[in-house]
Design a protein around this motif. Sequence first.
Motif, PDB file in Angstrom:
ATOM      1  N   MET A 154     -59.265  15.876 -70.709  1.00 36.02           N
ATOM      2  CA  MET A 154     -60.038  14.793 -71.989  1.00 36.02           C
ATOM      3  C   MET A 154     -59.989  15.489 -72.710  1.00 36.02           C
ATOM      4  O   MET A 154     -58.948  14.720 -73.642  1.00 36.02           O
ATOM      5  CB  MET A 154     -61.700  15.729 -70.682  1.00 36.02           C
ATOM      6  N   THR A 155     -59.692  17.215 -73.363  1.00 34.97           N
ATOM      7  CA  THR A 155     -59.775  17.477 -74.735  1.00 34.97           C
ATOM      8  C   THR A 155     -58.835  17.187 -74.865  1.00 34.97           C
ATOM      9  O   THR A 155     -57.880  17.118 -76.236  1.00 34.97           O
ATOM     10  CB  THR A 155     -59.661  19.235 -74.664  1.00 34.97           C
ATOM     11  N   LYS A 156     -57.172  16.966 -74.475  1.00 38.14           N
ATOM     12  CA  LYS A 156     -55.661  16.638 -74.621  1.00 38.14           C
ATOM     13  C   LYS A 156     -55.664  15.052 -75.049  1.00 38.14           C
ATOM     14  O   LYS A 156     -54.779  14.988 -76.568  1.00 38.14           O
ATOM     15  CB  LYS A 156     -55.114  16.802 -73.480  1.00 38.14           C
ATOM     16  N   ASP A 157     -56.657  14.463 -74.353  1.00 34.55           N
ATOM     17  CA  ASP A 157     -56.336  13.244 -74.491  1.00 34.55           C
ATOM     18  C   ASP A 157     -57.347  12.793 -76.044  1.00 34.55           C
ATOM     19  O   ASP A 157     -56.418  11.871 -77.007  1.00 34.55           O
ATOM     20  CB  ASP A 157     -57.112  12.263 -73.895  1.00 34.55           C
ATOM     21  N   MET A 158     -57.854  13.084 -76.279  1.00 38.25           N
ATOM     22  CA  MET A 158     -59.013  13.361 -77.513  1.00 38.25           C
ATOM     23  C   MET A 158     -57.674  13.499 -78.694  1.00 38.25           C
ATOM     24  O   MET A 158     -57.692  13.404 -79.675  1.00 38.25           O
ATOM     25  CB  MET A 158     -59.723  14.205 -77.672  1.00 38.25           C
ATOM     26  N   ILE A 159     -57.027  14.493 -78.399  1.00 39.26           N
ATOM     27  CA  ILE A 159     -55.971  15.612 -79.484  1.00 39.26           C
ATOM     28  C   ILE A 159     -55.273  14.280 -79.751  1.00 39.26           C
ATOM     29  O   ILE A 159     -54.869  13.982 -80.708  1.00 39.26           O
ATOM     30  CB  ILE A 159     -55.460  16.511 -79.373  1.00 39.26           C
ATOM     31  N   ALA A 160     -54.670  13.714 -78.186  1.00 38.00           N
ATOM     32  CA  ALA A 160     -53.477  12.821 -78.746  1.00 38.00           C
ATOM     33  C   ALA A 160     -53.699  11.768 -79.410  1.00 38.00           C
ATOM     34  O   ALA A 160     -52.719  10.797 -79.670  1.00 38.00           O
ATOM     35  CB  ALA A 160     -52.786  12.586 -77.454  1.00 38.00           C
ATOM     36  N   ILE A 161     -54.839  11.432 -79.266  1.00 42.17           N
ATOM     37  CA  ILE A 161     -55.289   9.421 -79.860  1.00 42.17           C
ATOM     38  C   ILE A 161     -55.688   9.728 -81.229  1.00 42.17           C
ATOM     39  O   ILE A 161     -55.352   9.272 -82.441  1.00 42.17           O
ATOM     40  CB  ILE A 161     -56.410   9.292 -79.051  1.00 42.17           C
ATOM     41  N   SER A 162     -55.800  10.882 -81.733  1.00 45.17           N
ATOM     42  CA  SER A 162     -56.362  11.302 -82.908  1.00 45.17           C
ATOM     43  C   SER A 162     -55.221  12.095 -83.654  1.00 45.17           C
ATOM     44  O   SER A 162     -54.742  11.021 -84.660  1.00 45.17           O
ATOM     45  CB  SER A 162     -57.343  13.016 -83.033  1.00 45.17           C
ATOM     46  N   ALA A 163     -54.286  12.167 -83.592  1.00 39.06           N
ATOM     47  CA  ALA A 163     -52.739  12.422 -83.519  1.00 39.06           C
ATOM     48  C   ALA A 163     -52.367  11.091 -83.630  1.00 39.06           C
ATOM     49  O   ALA A 163     -51.806  10.577 -85.290  1.00 39.06           O
ATOM     50  CB  ALA A 163     -52.094  13.243 -83.260  1.00 39.06           C
ATOM     51  N   GLY A 164     -52.217  10.299 -82.875  1.00 39.37           N
ATOM     52  CA  GLY A 164     -51.880   9.138 -82.807  1.00 39.37           C
ATOM     53  C   GLY A 164     -52.699   8.334 -84.160  1.00 39.37           C
ATOM     54  O   GLY A 164     -51.680   7.757 -84.807  1.00 39.37           O
ATOM     55  N   MET A 165     -54.123   8.102 -83.995  1.00 38.87           N
ATOM     56  CA  MET A 165     -54.467   7.564 -84.910  1.00 38.87           C
ATOM     57  C   MET A 165     -54.306   7.923 -86.650  1.00 38.87           C
ATOM     58  O   MET A 165     -53.950   7.116 -87.099  1.00 38.87           O
ATOM     59  CB  MET A 165     -56.089   7.289 -84.630  1.00 38.87           C
ATOM     60  N   LEU A 166     -54.005   9.422 -86.497  1.00 36.92           N
ATOM     61  CA  LEU A 166     -53.803  10.235 -88.129  1.00 36.92           C
ATOM     62  C   LEU A 166     -51.905   9.120 -88.314  1.00 36.92           C
ATOM     63  O   LEU A 166     -52.128   8.384 -89.527  1.00 36.92           O
ATOM     64  CB  LEU A 166     -53.450  11.560 -87.938  1.00 36.92           C
ATOM     65  N   VAL A 167     -51.247   9.139 -87.753  1.00 37.65           N
ATOM     66  CA  VAL A 167     -50.369   8.846 -87.817  1.00 37.65           C
ATOM     67  C   VAL A 167     -49.919   7.367 -87.950  1.00 37.65           C
ATOM     68  O   VAL A 167     -49.706   6.537 -89.497  1.00 37.65           O
ATOM     69  CB  VAL A 167     -48.865   8.689 -86.324  1.00 37.65           C
ATOM     70  N   VAL A 168     -51.157   6.409 -87.408  1.00 38.51           N
ATOM     71  CA  VAL A 168     -50.775   5.089 -87.873  1.00 38.51           C
ATOM     72  C   VAL A 168     -51.599   4.959 -89.346  1.00 38.51           C
ATOM     73  O   VAL A 168     -51.025   4.472 -89.466  1.00 38.51           O
ATOM     74  CB  VAL A 168     -51.351   4.421 -86.659  1.00 38.51           C
ATOM     75  N   GLY A 169     -52.136   5.348 -89.605  1.00 36.69           N
ATOM     76  CA  GLY A 169     -52.946   5.456 -90.848  1.00 36.69           C
ATOM     77  C   GLY A 169     -51.957   5.967 -92.088  1.00 36.69           C
ATOM     78  O   GLY A 169     -51.889   5.044 -92.920  1.00 36.69           O
ATOM     79  N   LEU A 170     -51.742   7.197 -91.535  1.00 33.96           N
ATOM     80  CA  LEU A 170     -50.678   7.717 -92.630  1.00 33.96           C
ATOM     81  C   LEU A 170     -49.723   6.602 -93.028  1.00 33.96           C
ATOM     82  O   LEU A 170     -48.788   6.301 -94.186  1.00 33.96           O
ATOM     83  CB  LEU A 170     -50.059   8.721 -92.400  1.00 33.96           C
ATOM     84  N   ALA A 171     -49.095   6.008 -91.823  1.00 34.74           N
ATOM     85  CA  ALA A 171     -48.164   4.881 -92.213  1.00 34.74           C
ATOM     86  C   ALA A 171     -48.365   3.670 -93.277  1.00 34.74           C
ATOM     87  O   ALA A 171     -47.427   2.901 -94.184  1.00 34.74           O
ATOM     88  CB  ALA A 171     -46.953   4.728 -90.896  1.00 34.74           C
ATOM     89  N   VAL A 172     -49.525   3.580 -92.449  1.00 36.09           N
ATOM     90  CA  VAL A 172     -49.914   2.257 -93.190  1.00 36.09           C
ATOM     91  C   VAL A 172     -50.633   2.390 -94.897  1.00 36.09           C
ATOM     92  O   VAL A 172     -50.076   1.418 -95.424  1.00 36.09           O
ATOM     93  CB  VAL A 172     -51.260   1.403 -92.704  1.00 36.09           C
ATOM     94  N   TRP A 173     -51.016   3.855 -95.004  1.00 40.73           N
ATOM     95  CA  TRP A 173     -51.357   3.985 -96.338  1.00 40.73           C
ATOM     96  C   TRP A 173     -50.211   4.737 -97.180  1.00 40.73           C
ATOM     97  O   TRP A 173     -50.037   4.120 -98.045  1.00 40.73           O
ATOM     98  CB  TRP A 173     -51.631   5.540 -95.872  1.00 40.73           C
ATOM     99  N   SER A 174     -48.926   4.501 -96.174  1.00 42.88           N
ATOM    100  CA  SER A 174     -47.583   4.628 -97.127  1.00 42.88           C
ATOM    101  C   SER A 174     -47.275   3.264 -97.085  1.00 42.88           C
ATOM    102  O   SER A 174     -46.256   3.391 -98.555  1.00 42.88           O
ATOM    103  CB  SER A 174     -46.766   5.759 -96.523  1.00 42.88           C
ATOM    104  N   LEU A 175     -46.923   2.143 -96.605  1.00 48.17           N
ATOM    105  CA  LEU A 175     -46.138   1.018 -97.023  1.00 48.17           C
ATOM    106  C   LEU A 175     -47.701  -0.168 -97.547  1.00 48.17           C
ATOM    107  O   LEU A 175     -46.947  -0.796 -98.123  1.00 48.17           O
ATOM    108  CB  LEU A 175     -45.977   0.555 -95.472  1.00 48.17           C
ATOM    109  N   ARG A 176     -48.377   0.386 -98.013  1.00 47.94           N
ATOM    110  CA  ARG A 176     -49.161  -0.197 -98.741  1.00 47.94           C
ATOM    111  C   ARG A 176     -48.156  -0.205-100.474  1.00 47.94           C
ATOM    112  O   ARG A 176     -48.257   1.077-100.625  1.00 47.94           O
ATOM    113  CB  ARG A 176     -51.196   0.024 -98.387  1.00 47.94           C
TER     114      ARG A 176
END
Length: 60
Positions: free
Chosen positions: A1-23
Amino acid sequence: MTKDMIAISAGMLVVGLAVWSLRDTPPHPSPETTQAMRILADDPALKHVSESSPYMRTER
């Protein structure tokens, strides 16, 4: 369960950084373009044409 939350948080962070860099910041108009728009906006002949047009409404 903890690994899932870390993976989801890391994925959201990567997507957020990608969107921020493309704007992109909006381009600023050149001073020549701004000056031309001011000249056209102050032209009384253009105001007369727009006031006599049935498709334009006045805000007076």
